[in-house]
Design a protein around this motif. Structure first.
Motif, PDB file in Angstrom:
ATOM      1  N   LYS A  23       0.743  -0.943   0.115  1.00  0.00           N
ATOM      2  CA  LYS A  23      -0.107   0.371  -0.347  1.00  0.00           C
ATOM      3  C   LYS A  23       0.790   1.565   0.078  1.00  0.00           C
ATOM      4  N   LEU A  24       1.277   0.954   0.367  1.00  0.00           N
ATOM      5  CA  LEU A  24       2.842   2.701   0.990  1.00  0.00           C
ATOM      6  C   LEU A  24       3.647   2.469  -0.095  1.00  0.00           C
ATOM      7  N   GLU A  25       3.981   1.652  -0.897  1.00  0.00           N
ATOM      8  CA  GLU A  25       4.772   2.124  -1.936  1.00  0.00           C
ATOM      9  C   GLU A  25       4.491   2.023  -3.213  1.00  0.00           C
ATOM     10  N   ASP A  26       2.729   1.668  -3.030  1.00  0.00           N
ATOM     11  CA  ASP A  26       1.976   2.016  -4.371  1.00  0.00           C
ATOM     12  C   ASP A  26       1.459   2.817  -4.047  1.00  0.00           C
ATOM     13  N   LEU A  27       1.727   4.170  -3.547  1.00  0.00           N
ATOM     14  CA  LEU A  27       0.644   5.270  -3.076  1.00  0.00           C
ATOM     15  C   LEU A  27       2.897   6.538  -3.415  1.00  0.00           C
ATOM     16  N   ARG A  29       4.738   5.712  -5.503  1.00  0.00           N
ATOM     17  CA  ARG A  29       4.861   5.678  -7.215  1.00  0.00           C
ATOM     18  C   ARG A  29       3.856   6.513  -7.761  1.00  0.00           C
ATOM     19  N   GLN A  30       2.506   5.731  -7.119  1.00  0.00           N
ATOM     20  CA  GLN A  30       1.543   7.167  -7.291  1.00  0.00           C
ATOM     21  C   GLN A  30       2.096   8.646  -7.928  1.00  0.00           C
ATOM     22  N   PHE A  31       1.998   8.927  -6.949  1.00  0.00           N
ATOM     23  CA  PHE A  31       2.325   9.974  -6.426  1.00  0.00           C
ATOM     24  C   PHE A  31       3.951  10.787  -6.800  1.00  0.00           C
ATOM     25  N   CYS A  32       4.731  10.010  -7.464  1.00  0.00           N
ATOM     26  CA  CYS A  32       6.088  10.442  -8.090  1.00  0.00           C
ATOM     27  C   CYS A  32       5.234  10.013  -9.258  1.00  0.00           C
ATOM     28  N   TYR A  33       4.554   9.692 -10.022  1.00  0.00           N
ATOM     29  CA  TYR A  33       4.050   9.527 -11.516  1.00  0.00           C
ATOM     30  C   TYR A  33       3.260  11.032 -11.754  1.00  0.00           C
ATOM     31  N   VAL A  34       2.714  11.171 -10.835  1.00  0.00           N
ATOM     32  CA  VAL A  34       1.848  12.785 -10.808  1.00  0.00           C
ATOM     33  C   VAL A  34       2.349  14.119 -11.171  1.00  0.00           C
ATOM     34  N   GLU A 143       8.930  22.365  -3.979  1.00  0.00           N
ATOM     35  CA  GLU A 143       8.914  21.535  -4.430  1.00  0.00           C
ATOM     36  C   GLU A 143       9.087  19.755  -4.185  1.00  0.00           C
ATOM     37  N   ALA A 144      10.120  19.836  -4.178  1.00  0.00           N
ATOM     38  CA  ALA A 144      10.099  18.044  -3.193  1.00  0.00           C
ATOM     39  C   ALA A 144       9.367  17.904  -2.144  1.00  0.00           C
ATOM     40  N   ILE A 145      10.056  19.521  -1.389  1.00  0.00           N
ATOM     41  CA  ILE A 145       9.108  20.058  -0.304  1.00  0.00           C
ATOM     42  C   ILE A 145       7.449  18.978  -0.277  1.00  0.00           C
ATOM     43  N   SER A 146       7.073  20.030  -1.135  1.00  0.00           N
ATOM     44  CA  SER A 146       6.176  19.212  -1.592  1.00  0.00           C
ATOM     45  C   SER A 146       5.121  18.206  -1.454  1.00  0.00           C
ATOM     46  N   LEU A 147       6.628  17.776  -2.358  1.00  0.00           N
ATOM     47  CA  LEU A 147       5.921  15.866  -2.854  1.00  0.00           C
ATOM     48  C   LEU A 147       5.799  15.677  -1.887  1.00  0.00           C
ATOM     49  N   CYS A 440      -6.634  10.293  -2.954  1.00  0.00           N
ATOM     50  CA  CYS A 440      -6.239   9.942  -3.394  1.00  0.00           C
ATOM     51  C   CYS A 440      -5.810  10.845  -4.856  1.00  0.00           C
ATOM     52  N   THR A 441      -4.635  10.167  -5.635  1.00  0.00           N
ATOM     53  CA  THR A 441      -4.525  11.802  -6.342  1.00  0.00           C
ATOM     54  C   THR A 441      -4.569  10.882  -7.755  1.00  0.00           C
ATOM     55  N   CYS A 442      -4.489  10.194  -7.992  1.00  0.00           N
ATOM     56  CA  CYS A 442      -4.471   9.163  -9.021  1.00  0.00           C
ATOM     57  C   CYS A 442      -5.177   9.756 -10.590  1.00  0.00           C
ATOM     58  N   GLY A 443      -6.374  10.160  -9.883  1.00  0.00           N
ATOM     59  CA  GLY A 443      -7.027  10.277 -11.209  1.00  0.00           C
ATOM     60  C   GLY A 443      -8.385   9.358 -11.876  1.00  0.00           C
ATOM     61  N   ASN A 444      -8.667   8.411 -11.041  1.00  0.00           N
ATOM     62  CA  ASN A 444      -9.261   7.304 -11.630  1.00  0.00           C
ATOM     63  C   ASN A 444     -11.003   7.756 -10.895  1.00  0.00           C
TER      64      ASN A 444
END
Length: 446
Positions: A23-27, A29-34, A143-147, A440-444
Motif C-alpha cells: 500500500k505504501l509503495e503503491d502510493l 509510486r502514484q505520487f511520483c507519477y503525478v 516542489e520536493a518538500i511539497s511532494l 487519492c491523486t491518481c485521477g481515476n
RNA sequence: GCGAUUGUGGUGUAGCGGUUAACACAGCGGGUUGUGGUCCCGUCAUGCGUGGGUUCGAAUCCCAUCAGUCGCCCCA
C-alpha cells in the motif's frame, strides 16, 4: 539454533505484514507519477569511495558502514544512504546531458547502517527518496518538500512538523564556521567530549548537541542567517515564499544543520511529534547539495535537491496515529472438499476459479468439514464451493453465498458463469485502482 | 560504542529453588458420520532465548552469550 537467528537489527516482513508495504509503495509510486519523477535503481553496494569522501566527518560514513573486500580485492560498501549512488550514476551515465533538465528521480530500497538498533532504527532499513539534479531553482526545493508533504498528508499523518533552515553557499558557510569557532573558542574545553570533537571536525554540528543545549554559551550562539551572502539569503527567502504560497506549514529552525556533509542552502526535516514514536522521530529529511555531481567528475553547476523517507518509520508513525493501511485479504471462493475421493476434482475447480480471476484456495490437509468451513469464515470468503461424493457423481458443484446463505447446485461446466452472475463484477474499481481510498491523486476517481 | 531493562507453547500471560510447567486465545478432533461463525468435551511446551556453572534438585540463583525494548550517540 541461535546461529539461525536473523542478524541483529534486521527484520522479516512476514506475509501478514506485506500488504501494508505494498500500500505504501503503491502510493509513493502514484505520487511520483503525478509529479513526474521516474525511478532509478542503483546497486545496493558501491565502491567504498562513493560514500567515503575525503572531507566527510559524519559518523555514518566513519563508523557505521558495512564495508567488505570482494574476491577481486575491491573495497565495497553496502549503501548507507541513497543520494551518493544516485549522484554517481547521474555522472557515470551522463544524465547531465539529458534534454530534460533537471532529471527528477526517485528510489526505494534497503539501506545498511551498523548502528545500535532501537525503535525506528535498524541495521537494514528501507528508504524512499527523491533527487532532482541539474537545476538550481528555489521552486524545486519547494516542489520536493511539497511532494513529501503531500505524501505524508495522503497517508493521513497529521502529528507532523516541518523544520526548515539554510546553510547558505560555501562563502556563507565558511564565514559562519569561522564565527562559530570564535564563539566557542574559549569555552570548548568545558563542553562535552562530542562537542570537542565536532569543534575540530565540523563545528556546525555543535548546534545539534543536546548535552550542552542548555549551556549559556549556546544561547548566545551566532545565527547562520547573520552570515548569509545576499544571494543565499535571497534563495532562502524564495524557498520560504514558495512554501507560503503552497500553504505548507513550516518552522524555521536555525539550529538544523543535518548530518551529511554535502548539504548547502536548503535543509529540512519532517518530524513526528507523536509521543509513541520514540526518539527516532525524523520521518523524512533532506536538502540541497551543490558540489556532489562535480565531486563525482560531472560538470560544474549541477545542483541537486533531494530527501529520503524512512519507510519503517512511516509505518510506525501510521501505527502511532491509529491509521491502518492493511488490506482485508478476502478470498473470493474457498473450495471445500468433503471427501478425499473428491480431492482431484476440487483441485481442478479451484484452478478453474483462479483462471477466471477469482481469488481462491482449498484445503490441503484433509481437515474435517467443520474445520474447512471455519476457514471460509476466517478467510472471509465470499463463496464456499462444495465438492463431495455426490457432486463428483453428478458432475456438479454446490455454490454457497456466505453473506445471504443462499446455495445453488449447478453443473460443473456452469461454475464460472454462475459465479459471474452471482458476484457480478460489483467491485471492479477495487481491482483496477491500487492508490488507496480518500486522498487519492491518481485521477481515476470521479 | 555506552547505560538500563526484558526473553516461558502459534499468540498473550502465570509460575520466581522441589508444580505432571498453570490459564486464556488460536489450532486440531469429536458431540452434530455433507453445511461454519454459539455451546460442550477432548487434545496441543520431555520444554522455559542459547551455552556453561551452583545445587540432592534450576524456568526460577550466578556467569557468559545472543536477541528485543528504552535512553545516550547518530540518523531516515
Amino acid at each position: 539454533m541461535s546461529n539461525y537467528q536473523m542478524p541483529r537489527g534486521t527484520q522479516d516482513i512476514l506475509p501478514a505484514m506485506s500488504s501494508k508495504w505494498h500500500k505504501l509503495e503503491d502510493l509513493l509510486r502514484q505520487f511520483c507519477y503525478v509529479y513526474d519523477y521516474s525511478e532509478i535503481r542503483t546497486p545496493i553496494f558501491e565502491h567504498t569511495e562513493v560514500f567515503k569522501r575525503g572531507n566527510d566527518s559524519s559518523d555514518m560514513v566513519n563508523k557505521e558502514m558495512y564495508t567488505f573486500m570482494d574476491n577481486g580485492g575491491r573495497s565495497l560498501t553496502l549503501r548507507p544512504e541513497g543520494t551518493a549512488g544516485v549522484a554517481r550514476s547521474f555522472v557515470e551515465n551522463k544524465l547531465f546531458g539529458s534534454a530534460d533538465l533537471p532529471v527528477k528521480m526517485y528510489y526505494m530500497g534497503p539501506q545498511f547502517r551498523y548502528e545500535r538498533p532501537q525503535k525506528g532504527r535498524q541495521r537494514i532499513f528501507n528508504q524512499f527518496g527523491v533527487e532532482v539534479i541539474g537545476a538550481k531553482n528555489p521552486l524545486l526545493d519547494v516542489e520536493a518538500i511539497s511532494l513529501g508533504w503531500s505524501i505524508l498528508s495522503a497517508l493521513g499523518l497529521s502529528d507532523l512538523k516541518v523544520l526548515l533552515n539554510t546553510l547558505g553557499d560555501d562563502e556563507s558557510r565558511d564565514a559562519y564556521r569561522t564565527a562559530l569557532k570564535e564563539h566557542f573558542k574559549k569555552d570548548i574545553s568545558s563542553m562535552c567530549s562530542d562537542c570537542q570533537r565536532r569543534y575540530e571536525q565540523n563545528p556546525l554540528r555543535i548546534l545539534d548537541c543536546k548535552v550542552d543545549a542548555e549551556a549559556e554559551i549556546m544561547k548566545t550562539v551566532p545565527k547562520i542567517h547573520d552570515y548569509l551572502t545576499p544571494e543565499s539569503k535571497a534563495y532562502f527567502d524564495a524557498v520560504c515564499a514558495g512554501l507560503d504560497a503552497l500553504e505548507i506549514p513550516y518552522v524555521i529552525e536555525d539550529r538544523l544543520v543535518r548530518g551529511l556533509d554535502y548539504y548547502t542552502h536548503t535543509v529540512f526535516e519532517v518530524v513526528s511529534v507523536n509521543e509513541q514514536m520514540g526518539s527516532q522521530s525524523t520521518v523524512l529529511a533532506g536538502g540541497r547539495y551543490d558540489g556532489l555531481v562535480e565531486y563525482f567528475g560531472g560538470p560544474q553547476g549541477m545542483s541537486g535537491i533531494g530527501w529520503a523517507m524512512g519507510m519503517e518509520r512511516i509505518l510506525i508513525a501510521l501505527e502511532a496515529e491509529g491509521i491502518d493501511m492493511s488490506d482485508p485479504e478476502e478470498l473470493d471462493a474457498y473450495v471445500l472438499c468433503l471427501d478425499e475421493s473428491a480431492a482431484l476434482e476440487a483441485f481442478k475447480i479451484t484452478t478453474e476459479l483462479r483462471a477466471a480471476g477469482y481469488r481462491s484456495d482449498m484445503d490441503y490437509l484433509n481437515r474435517s468439514f467443520k474445520a474447512q468451513f471455519k476457514t471460509v469464515d476466517r478467510r472471509k470468503a465470499k463463496a464456499a464451493i462444495l465438492i463431495g461424493e455426490t457432486e463428483v457423481k453428478n458432475q456438479s458443484v454446490t455454490i454457497k453465498r456466505i453473506d445471504d446463505q443462499t446455495q445453488v447446485s449447478v453443473p460443473m461446466s456452469d461454475l464460472i458463469d454462475t459465479m459471474d452472475s452471482m458476484f457480478a463484477m460489483e467491485d471492479e474499481h477495487e481491482h483496477t485502482c491500487t492508490c488507496g481510498e480518500g486522498n487519492c491523486t491518481c485521477g481515476n476517481h470521479e
